[in-house]
Design a protein around this motif. Sequence first.
Motif: not given
Length: 351
Positions: A150-169
Motif C-alpha cells: 500500500g501507498n501509505l500517506q502519513v501525517k504527524v502533527t506536533y503542537f502545544m495547546s497549553s503551557p508544558g503540554t506537548l501533543t502528537l497527533k
Amino acid sequence: MKQVFRPWGRDREGRDLVLYTLDDGKGTVVSISNYGGIITSIRTPDRYGQSGEVVLGFDSADAYLDERYLTDCPYFGCITGRYAGRIACGEFSIDGERVRLPVNNGGNTLHGGFRGFDKRTWNHQLIMAEDKYGLELSYLSPHLEEGFPGNLQVKVTYFMSSPGTLTLKYQATTDRPTVVNLTNHTYFNLNMRQPDILDHRLRILSKKNIESNNLIPTGQIIDITGTAFDFSEPKTIGRDIGQLPDGYDHGYALDNDKGGLIPAAVLSEPVSGRQVEIFTDQPSVHIYTGYYIPALTGHEGVQYGPYKGVAIETQHYPDSPNHPGFPCTLLRPGEVFESITSYRFSAGASM
C-alpha cells in the motif's frame, strides 16, 4: 508562544533538513526535525526554575546520520513505523496473502525495517492558529517500501495547546490493505546530572503485561501484580531491574477499549522535581530502559550508555498482525488511522 524555524543541514540524498523550536513562554522548549520526525530536545525547568535537557539527543543533524549512531541505532526521539515494535520473523498475512518483510533484529522486523520512518526526510509546514502552534510533518510511504503493502500517506502533527503540554497527533490513509502502528521513541532522563535513570520513579497505569518470549508476544495478557514488572504503584526503575538481565523492554496493556485519551504512565525524578505524565488513546504502552543505548556523546557533552534514558512508547501491541486476539492494526482503503499522545511536564510534584 514563540516559534523558531531554521535550516539544519542536509540528509544523505541532499534534501534540506530543518529544525523547528517551540517555546511555550513558561519554560518548556521543544525542538523537532523533519528528519525522522525526531524530537531532538526538550528543555524544562526543575523545582528551582533552572532549565535543563530532559531527553536524549544531539545538537547537530550530522550526529543522527553518523555511522556510529546508525550501527547500533537506538532510535532517539524519532517516529517509528510503519510498524513500531517487532513483527515475528518479518511475516504476517492480510486477507490470506502472505506478506514478507526484511528482518533487521534477531530474525524479526523492528520499527519498520532497515530504513523506517525514523530515517526518512518528511515534508513540513508550520501551524499557527489561535489555540495551537506547532509543526505538521507528512510523508508518502510508497507501496512495498520495506516490504509493506500500500501507498501509505502519513501525517504527524506536533503542537502545544497549553503551557508544558506537548501533543502528537498521528494520521494515516492507504490505497490498499496494510498494517500501521506508529509511536514516538523519545528517551526521557529528567536529570542528566545523574549517571542513569534507575532512581527515577515510574508509575504505569496497568497491571497487565503483554507476555513475551525473546521479545515476541506469546499472545497472552498476564496479571503482573506483585512481580518485578508491576509499576501500578510508583517505584524506582532500579528497584527490581536486577531480576531482568537486559532491563525492561516490555509492553503493558491499558484499559482503553473505547480509545479515549487516558493516563498511561508518570515518570518523575526526586532531585530535580521534574515530572512527565503521558496520556494516550492507544491500547498499550511499551517501556524500554535503554540497556542497549550505545556509548555516544549527546547534548552538552553528556555521555550516553546503558540505562541513560527510558523510552515510554504509546502504541498498539507488538506483533499484532500475527495475533487475531490483539487489537487490530489493519488499515483498509477509505479508513483513517488516527491517534493522539500528550506529554505533560511539570516540576515540584512528588510521586
